[in-house]
Design an enzyme around this catalytic site. Structure first.
Site, PDB file in Angstrom:
ATOM      1  N   TYR A   1       6.893  -5.426   8.176  1.00  0.00           N
ATOM      2  CA  TYR A   1       7.198  -6.568   7.321  1.00  0.00           C
ATOM      3  C   TYR A   1       7.564  -7.743   8.239  1.00  0.00           C
ATOM      4  O   TYR A   1       7.677  -7.578   9.458  1.00  0.00           O
ATOM      5  CB  TYR A   1       8.386  -6.260   6.407  1.00  0.00           C
ATOM      6  CG  TYR A   1       8.200  -5.049   5.529  1.00  0.00           C
ATOM      7  CD1 TYR A   1       7.375  -5.108   4.412  1.00  0.00           C
ATOM      8  CD2 TYR A   1       8.865  -3.855   5.795  1.00  0.00           C
ATOM      9  CE1 TYR A   1       7.205  -3.990   3.588  1.00  0.00           C
ATOM     10  CE2 TYR A   1       8.706  -2.737   4.979  1.00  0.00           C
ATOM     11  CZ  TYR A   1       7.870  -2.816   3.881  1.00  0.00           C
ATOM     12  OH  TYR A   1       7.704  -1.718   3.081  1.00  0.00           O
TER      13      TYR A   1
ATOM     14  N   ARG B   1       5.694   0.794   8.914  1.00  0.00           N
ATOM     15  CA  ARG B   1       6.497   0.475   7.741  1.00  0.00           C
ATOM     16  C   ARG B   1       5.960   1.312   6.590  1.00  0.00           C
ATOM     17  O   ARG B   1       4.869   1.862   6.677  1.00  0.00           O
ATOM     18  CB  ARG B   1       6.386  -1.007   7.403  1.00  0.00           C
ATOM     19  CG  ARG B   1       5.035  -1.374   6.843  1.00  0.00           C
ATOM     20  CD  ARG B   1       5.024  -2.746   6.226  1.00  0.00           C
ATOM     21  NE  ARG B   1       3.996  -2.828   5.208  1.00  0.00           N
ATOM     22  CZ  ARG B   1       3.242  -3.903   5.042  1.00  0.00           C
ATOM     23  NH1 ARG B   1       3.391  -4.952   5.799  1.00  0.00           N
ATOM     24  NH2 ARG B   1       2.340  -3.915   4.087  1.00  0.00           N
ATOM     25  N   GLY B   2       6.721   1.424   5.521  1.00  0.00           N
ATOM     26  CA  GLY B   2       6.236   2.147   4.339  1.00  0.00           C
ATOM     27  C   GLY B   2       6.291   3.647   4.542  1.00  0.00           C
ATOM     28  O   GLY B   2       6.274   4.146   5.661  1.00  0.00           O
ATOM     29  N   GLU B   3       6.347   4.347   3.414  1.00  0.00           N
ATOM     30  CA  GLU B   3       6.580   5.789   3.457  1.00  0.00           C
ATOM     31  C   GLU B   3       5.416   6.565   4.073  1.00  0.00           C
ATOM     32  O   GLU B   3       5.610   7.465   4.885  1.00  0.00           O
ATOM     33  CB  GLU B   3       6.833   6.261   2.027  1.00  0.00           C
ATOM     34  CG  GLU B   3       7.616   7.530   1.971  1.00  0.00           C
ATOM     35  CD  GLU B   3       8.089   7.844   0.562  1.00  0.00           C
ATOM     36  OE1 GLU B   3       8.798   7.012  -0.023  1.00  0.00           O
ATOM     37  OE2 GLU B   3       7.743   8.924   0.060  1.00  0.00           O
ATOM     38  N   ASP B   4       4.198   6.203   3.692  1.00  0.00           N
ATOM     39  CA  ASP B   4       3.053   6.971   4.182  1.00  0.00           C
ATOM     40  C   ASP B   4       2.877   6.771   5.692  1.00  0.00           C
ATOM     41  O   ASP B   4       2.711   7.743   6.438  1.00  0.00           O
ATOM     42  CB  ASP B   4       1.781   6.535   3.436  1.00  0.00           C
ATOM     43  CG  ASP B   4       0.621   7.455   3.755  1.00  0.00           C
ATOM     44  OD1 ASP B   4       0.756   8.676   3.545  1.00  0.00           O
ATOM     45  OD2 ASP B   4      -0.415   6.970   4.244  1.00  0.00           O
ATOM     46  N   SER B   5       2.946   5.537   6.137  1.00  0.00           N
ATOM     47  CA  SER B   5       2.774   5.258   7.577  1.00  0.00           C
ATOM     48  C   SER B   5       3.892   5.912   8.392  1.00  0.00           C
ATOM     49  O   SER B   5       3.660   6.397   9.504  1.00  0.00           O
ATOM     50  CB  SER B   5       2.800   3.753   7.841  1.00  0.00           C
ATOM     51  OG  SER B   5       1.874   3.103   7.024  1.00  0.00           O
TER      52      SER B   5
ATOM     53  N   GLN C   1      -7.098   5.097   5.715  1.00  0.00           N
ATOM     54  CA  GLN C   1      -6.077   6.055   6.163  1.00  0.00           C
ATOM     55  C   GLN C   1      -6.539   6.905   7.343  1.00  0.00           C
ATOM     56  O   GLN C   1      -5.787   7.132   8.283  1.00  0.00           O
ATOM     57  CB  GLN C   1      -5.663   6.962   5.002  1.00  0.00           C
ATOM     58  CG  GLN C   1      -4.756   6.252   4.012  1.00  0.00           C
ATOM     59  CD  GLN C   1      -4.300   7.156   2.878  1.00  0.00           C
ATOM     60  OE1 GLN C   1      -5.013   8.071   2.482  1.00  0.00           O
ATOM     61  NE2 GLN C   1      -3.129   6.885   2.333  1.00  0.00           N
TER      62      GLN C   1
ATOM     63  N   TYR D   1       0.804  -1.222   0.000  1.00  0.00           N
ATOM     64  CA  TYR D   1       0.000   0.000   0.000  1.00  0.00           C
ATOM     65  C   TYR D   1       0.842   1.279   0.000  1.00  0.00           C
ATOM     66  O   TYR D   1       0.296   2.360   0.141  1.00  0.00           O
ATOM     67  CB  TYR D   1      -0.928  -0.013   1.222  1.00  0.00           C
ATOM     68  CG  TYR D   1      -1.755  -1.271   1.267  1.00  0.00           C
ATOM     69  CD1 TYR D   1      -2.834  -1.435   0.408  1.00  0.00           C
ATOM     70  CD2 TYR D   1      -1.420  -2.310   2.126  1.00  0.00           C
ATOM     71  CE1 TYR D   1      -3.572  -2.617   0.411  1.00  0.00           C
ATOM     72  CE2 TYR D   1      -2.160  -3.484   2.132  1.00  0.00           C
ATOM     73  CZ  TYR D   1      -3.232  -3.633   1.273  1.00  0.00           C
ATOM     74  OH  TYR D   1      -3.952  -4.782   1.270  1.00  0.00           O
TER      75      TYR D   1
ATOM     76  N   ASP E   1       2.731   2.825  -2.439  1.00  0.00           N
ATOM     77  CA  ASP E   1       2.556   3.725  -3.581  1.00  0.00           C
ATOM     78  C   ASP E   1       1.174   4.368  -3.560  1.00  0.00           C
ATOM     79  O   ASP E   1       1.035   5.575  -3.691  1.00  0.00           O
ATOM     80  CB  ASP E   1       2.722   2.931  -4.891  1.00  0.00           C
ATOM     81  CG  ASP E   1       3.988   2.112  -4.891  1.00  0.00           C
ATOM     82  OD1 ASP E   1       5.032   2.661  -5.239  1.00  0.00           O
ATOM     83  OD2 ASP E   1       3.927   0.925  -4.528  1.00  0.00           O
TER      84      ASP E   1
END
Lengths: 190, 377
Positions: B193, B271-275, B255, B15, B17
């Site tokens: 992850y 994890r991930g850019e948005d989170s 979100q 999720y 991107d």
């Protein structure tokens, strides 16, 4: 064709029909296994300079260039004069044309370089992959390490600083890899 | 001035991107009155973030954004004033041709990955000239004024404060998820992850003197969690108790609700850019599980952020914080680093809020993009 990641100083690419010389190229990993190349380009027709970023896999049209062997004759201020080793023709370059290799260009060097020509005009010079330079200054060995893994700063004759193995001493000749901007490879046998 | 925007998103990894592009698209519409089409090549990743969405619709309107299925066979369409290619996702050839034919050039932006590395500000806003005459601009999110900033809605901190100031709102949100934490429990969210370090962290929390209630939204960490619990499966929402640790799984939330979850917790593992960015706006201590890259390039990025983040912490707290992030990202032993972090808990908690406020002083990414376009035309 060349990809963004293949760009290096001395490469000439064609953009909107104009030849652009890569004067500087910095490769960086961005995210998720993609990478970018930040370049400093000079328009060989107008002299205009600009900074441009490419993705590593961008496709670019490169210009076929003539290459000849040349050696450094002398340095006068910001002008570097190279001599064609076959016909002794002299060619001049400004410091900024050879910005990427400048840290390792010094008076008296005997390296046989590759002079790069675009339409009979010398546009850049590439150093050999491995060059040998003398250490002008470095501190004494702090830990007596002989493994070559412990590094310390050192200075070359022209003021260029780099990291060398802890056991290297003032006056030692060292091998430098020019492909990665100039990293220490080992002590040279001179 | 209302400009038209085409934002292209290719879903590569879960999720990340779509999380960034959906948030950007909504903000451009809501705060800057721009007309936005969001092209997504896999709407299955979009639906969990926007449950009202129709996974089969070629075009649909969601929260003022025209969400379009990015078809495998590109169909001719008009080109927007601003074209955002998220994370170098490669525009369709047909669209590039249409860009070349456009009477007024479109501003083509490659929205890059978030990084705290020094080189980012030197590359932000630079062009990329192509042999075909098209020009693409590189736009980098980041943590200092030389970058494009971070995605942040204008009112996000105000909404967070309102949420925090009313305990009943928090309670109602948690109860809506079936979460009933003990009054003295430390609430921790975990979105990560796969990680071999999880077991040691859970061991430490289970052995802790303060009760911990761990909330785990559905995701790739679930396998490691099941192994540690010694169960084959867990129904969503079910609760397991091990020593001082209560483990509860949660459904994947949209979100807006993920923000509420982050705001409800005392510590957030993301994890991930948005989170990662949302956890910073939550103003709580956080732990980031960075995307692993070839040749360990992710360590450079992780350490660049850490250097920036911990610079105003005391050396001991900085070491504890850094140690925990290093342990988590190397899948190492988390017990010692978690317990060390707890020793500096008040300082690290106060710092998280300070960091959030400091970052909120920067122009946000959507605003920076709109300004970039205005300066470009």
């Amino acid at each position: 064709m060349k990809t963004g990641k293949e760009l290096k100083p001395g490469t000439v690419i064609k953009l909107e029909n104009d030849p652009w010389l890569v004067q500087k190229a910095e490769f960086t990993k961005s995210g998720r296994n993609s990478a970018i190349m930040k370049t400093k380009l000079k328009n060989l027709l107008t002299g205009y300079k600009t900074e441009i970023v490419y993705s590593a896999d961008d496709k670019l049209e490169d210009v076929i260039l003539d290459r000849k062997e040349a050696t450094l004759s002398f340095i006068s201020g910001d002008t570097y004069t190279f001599m064609d080793t076959t016909d002794y023709t002299m060619y001049e370059l400004n410091a900024e044309d050879i910005e990427a290799v400048l840290p390792f260009v010094e008076e008296g060097m005997t390296d046989v370089c590759e002079a790069i020509f675009f339409e009979d005009r010398l546009v850049s010079v590439e150093l050999p992959t491995t060059i040998v330079r003398q250490v002008d200054y470095t501190e004494g060995s702090a830990r007596g390490d002989t493994s070559g893994k412990v590094m310390k700063p050192a200075k070359l004759k022209n003021g260029t600083e780099l990291s060398v193995a802890d056991f290297v001493e003032i006056g030692d000749w060292i091998e430098i890899d020019t492909r990665d901007g100039g990293s220490y490879k080992g002590r040279a046998k001179v | 001035m209302k400009a038209s925007w085409d934002v292209f998103c290719s879903v590569v990894d879960n999720y990340g991107d779509i999380g960034v592009t959906w948030r950007l698209a909504r903000q451009l519409v809501a705060e800057h009155q721009q007309g936005v089409r969001l092209w997504v090549d896999d709407l299955r990743a979009f639906v969990p973030l926007c449950p009202e969405a129709d996974v089969n619709a070629a075009r649909q309107w969601q929260q003022g954004v025209e969400v379009c299925q990015w078809p495998e066979q590109w169909q001719p369409t008009d080109v927007a004033d601003v074209v955002v290619e998220a994370f170098a996702c490669k525009l369709p050839e047909g669209y590039l041709q249409a860009m070349k034919a456009r009477a007024t050039p479109a501003l083509w932006i490659n929205l890059e990955y978030l990084s705290a590395e020094d080189w980012v500000s030197g590359c932000h806003g630079l062009p990329s000239m192509r042999p075909d005459g098209l020009k693409r601009m590189f736009f980098f999110p980041g943590f200092d004024a030389g970058t494009g900033g971070l995605l942040r809605e204008a009112d996000v901190l105000q909404r967070r404060r309102a949420f925090e100031q009313d305990p009943q709102v928090r309670q109602a949100f948690l109860q809506g998820l079936g979460v009933f934490p003990a009054s003295n429990a430390r609430l921790v969210s975990l979105f990560a992850y796969e990680n071999t370090g999880l077991a040691s962290w859970l061991d430490a929390m289970a052995a802790g003197s303060v009760p911990t209630h761990l909330l785990v939204p559905q995701g790739r960490i679930m396998g490691d969690l099941l192994r540690w619990l010694g169960v084959d499966q867990l129904a969503l929402g079910s609760v397991e108790q091990r020593g001082s640790l209560t483990v509860q799984t949660l459904p994947f939330v949209r979100q807006e609700d993920y923000d509420h979850l982050l705001w409800s917790c005392d510590f957030n593992a993301v994890r991930g850019e948005d989170s990662f960015v949302r956890a910073q706006w939550a103003g709580r201590p956080l732990l980031w599980h960075i995307y692993e890259q070839e040749e360990d390039a992710h360590w450079v990025k992780l350490n660049a952020f850490l250097a920036l983040y911990v610079k105003d912490l005391s050396p001991a707290a900085a070491q504890a914080f850094t140690g925990m992030w290093h342990a988590w990202n190397s899948g190492g032993d988390m017990a010692q680093s978690w317990n060390l972090l707890l020793e500096h808990w008040p300082e690290i908690t106060a710092h998280a809020e300070r960091w959030c406020l400091e970052q909120s002083l920067q122009a946000d990414l959507a605003q920076a993009l709109v300004l970039f376009y205005r300066n470009w035309i």
